[in-house]
Motif scaffolding. Sequence first.
Motif, PDB file in Angstrom:
ATOM      1  N   TYR A  58      62.577  31.229  26.764  1.00  0.00           N
ATOM      2  CA  TYR A  58      62.296  32.080  27.920  1.00  0.00           C
ATOM      3  C   TYR A  58      61.283  31.414  28.859  1.00  0.00           C
ATOM      4  O   TYR A  58      61.456  31.408  30.082  1.00  0.00           O
ATOM      5  N   GLN A  59      60.227  30.849  28.290  1.00  0.00           N
ATOM      6  CA  GLN A  59      59.182  30.238  29.094  1.00  0.00           C
ATOM      7  C   GLN A  59      59.701  29.028  29.871  1.00  0.00           C
ATOM      8  O   GLN A  59      59.404  28.856  31.058  1.00  0.00           O
ATOM      9  N   LEU A  60      60.471  28.173  29.213  1.00  0.00           N
ATOM     10  CA  LEU A  60      61.023  27.009  29.912  1.00  0.00           C
ATOM     11  C   LEU A  60      61.969  27.443  31.027  1.00  0.00           C
ATOM     12  O   LEU A  60      61.938  26.879  32.129  1.00  0.00           O
ATOM     13  N   ALA A  61      62.791  28.440  30.758  1.00  0.00           N
ATOM     14  CA  ALA A  61      63.712  28.928  31.776  1.00  0.00           C
ATOM     15  C   ALA A  61      62.957  29.517  32.959  1.00  0.00           C
ATOM     16  O   ALA A  61      63.324  29.305  34.121  1.00  0.00           O
ATOM     17  N   ARG A  62      61.901  30.262  32.670  1.00  0.00           N
ATOM     18  CA  ARG A  62      61.086  30.861  33.728  1.00  0.00           C
ATOM     19  C   ARG A  62      60.470  29.800  34.624  1.00  0.00           C
ATOM     20  O   ARG A  62      60.382  29.961  35.844  1.00  0.00           O
ATOM     21  N   LYS A  63      60.053  28.697  34.023  1.00  0.00           N
ATOM     22  CA  LYS A  63      59.398  27.632  34.780  1.00  0.00           C
ATOM     23  C   LYS A  63      60.399  26.765  35.548  1.00  0.00           C
ATOM     24  O   LYS A  63      60.117  26.335  36.671  1.00  0.00           O
ATOM     25  N   LEU A  64      61.557  26.487  34.949  1.00  0.00           N
ATOM     26  CA  LEU A  64      62.454  25.464  35.484  1.00  0.00           C
ATOM     27  C   LEU A  64      63.596  26.014  36.330  1.00  0.00           C
ATOM     28  O   LEU A  64      64.217  25.257  37.079  1.00  0.00           O
ATOM     29  N   GLY A  65      63.888  27.304  36.213  1.00  0.00           N
ATOM     30  CA  GLY A  65      65.013  27.866  36.950  1.00  0.00           C
ATOM     31  C   GLY A  65      64.832  27.752  38.455  1.00  0.00           C
ATOM     32  O   GLY A  65      63.715  27.824  38.978  1.00  0.00           O
ATOM     33  N   ASP A  66      65.926  27.552  39.173  1.00  0.00           N
ATOM     34  CA  ASP A  66      65.882  27.474  40.635  1.00  0.00           C
ATOM     35  C   ASP A  66      67.162  28.066  41.214  1.00  0.00           C
ATOM     36  O   ASP A  66      67.936  28.714  40.510  1.00  0.00           O
ATOM     37  N   GLN A  67      67.401  27.831  42.504  1.00  0.00           N
ATOM     38  CA  GLN A  67      68.570  28.419  43.154  1.00  0.00           C
ATOM     39  C   GLN A  67      69.880  27.850  42.629  1.00  0.00           C
ATOM     40  O   GLN A  67      70.902  28.535  42.606  1.00  0.00           O
ATOM     41  N   GLU A  68      69.853  26.564  42.226  1.00  0.00           N
ATOM     42  CA  GLU A  68      71.075  25.929  41.752  1.00  0.00           C
ATOM     43  C   GLU A  68      71.409  26.316  40.315  1.00  0.00           C
ATOM     44  O   GLU A  68      72.578  26.509  39.962  1.00  0.00           O
ATOM     45  N   LEU A  69      70.393  26.405  39.468  1.00  0.00           N
ATOM     46  CA  LEU A  69      70.607  26.761  38.065  1.00  0.00           C
ATOM     47  C   LEU A  69      69.608  27.855  37.714  1.00  0.00           C
ATOM     48  O   LEU A  69      68.415  27.607  37.540  1.00  0.00           O
ATOM     49  N   ARG A  70      70.107  29.064  37.620  1.00  0.00           N
ATOM     50  CA  ARG A  70      69.254  30.232  37.414  1.00  0.00           C
ATOM     51  C   ARG A  70      68.591  30.206  36.042  1.00  0.00           C
ATOM     52  O   ARG A  70      69.060  29.555  35.101  1.00  0.00           O
ATOM     53  N   ALA A  71      67.502  30.962  35.939  1.00  0.00           N
ATOM     54  CA  ALA A  71      66.718  30.973  34.712  1.00  0.00           C
ATOM     55  C   ALA A  71      67.552  31.398  33.509  1.00  0.00           C
ATOM     56  O   ALA A  71      67.404  30.833  32.413  1.00  0.00           O
ATOM     57  N   MET A  72      68.433  32.366  33.670  1.00  0.00           N
ATOM     58  CA  MET A  72      69.229  32.836  32.532  1.00  0.00           C
ATOM     59  C   MET A  72      70.144  31.732  32.001  1.00  0.00           C
ATOM     60  O   MET A  72      70.341  31.605  30.796  1.00  0.00           O
ATOM     61  N   SER A  73      70.689  30.911  32.895  1.00  0.00           N
ATOM     62  CA  SER A  73      71.544  29.811  32.457  1.00  0.00           C
ATOM     63  C   SER A  73      70.724  28.764  31.716  1.00  0.00           C
ATOM     64  O   SER A  73      71.163  28.217  30.690  1.00  0.00           O
ATOM     65  N   LEU A  74      69.525  28.488  32.214  1.00  0.00           N
ATOM     66  CA  LEU A  74      68.656  27.539  31.533  1.00  0.00           C
ATOM     67  C   LEU A  74      68.217  28.063  30.172  1.00  0.00           C
ATOM     68  O   LEU A  74      68.112  27.302  29.204  1.00  0.00           O
TER      69      LEU A  74
END
Length: 280
Positions: A58-74
């Motif tokens: 969850y933490q990595l997704a929250r930090k790395l997600g952007d418009q191209e690859l959303r946090a849930m996908s990460l």
Amino acid sequence: MGREDAARLEVIDPGHAPPVWAALRNEAERAARDEAALASLLNAVILSHHTLGDALSYQLARKLGDQELRAMSLRDIAEQAYAAAPELVEIAEADLKAVFERDPACKGYVQPFLFFKGFLALQTQRVAHWLWSQGRDTMAFYLQSRMSEIFQVDIHPATRIGSGVFIDHGTGIVIGETAVIGDDVSLLQGVTLGGTGAERGDRHPKIGRGVLLGAGAKVLGNITIGDYAKVASGSVVLKPVPAHCTAAGVPARLVNCPTCDEPARSMDHTLAEAVYDYVI
């Protein structure tokens, strides 16, 4: 203290620290009580999860997600990695312990888990390396790019990194494709593990167990830094360094053998007195 709290404490051996996940949750609960404005964040990132792997994905997704690859996908990608290679979570736990034990500014596990970009960049690279091992090069490079943008740490996804590694501050670290980093290594900001030209193939340093790489150290070429060696801050190393020795200078030379027993754990950046041949 309530009866429930007392019962929980009774199962912990007083001679040992609590497991990392339990300690992280306990710290997060205290922090949420002390800082009400951060209670929602602490709940979302740590307290609402059942395992360290769940919280970390969850933490990595929250930090790395952007418009191209959303946090849930990460988050799905990180969860895939942790499910397929559960040792990645065990290694993350060892990395968290390394931060707490070696950084005198670190007050617990919540601090690096939420805020330390060295730790977060390292965990990003570990997921990217898993993707690389699965032949998913494009996604691995995507994570490398996001890591560089967000944390100012650029580590190739093919790099092999051991357990219990501490990246202090992190800013400006660059590590090449064929580099290998052993267990219990400590690196400070501005470290480069790079090549010496445009040649392809195995061209990057091999860092042994327990090595300390000081701030701004540059280790270049397919050379070996032996176990428990030390590279002084600002040095440029172009030749192998034997185990338990210290290299310093531009270009680096050996200044004392042996160095201290475990430089990466003690974070001892001092040099032998014989090196200081001038008077201040």
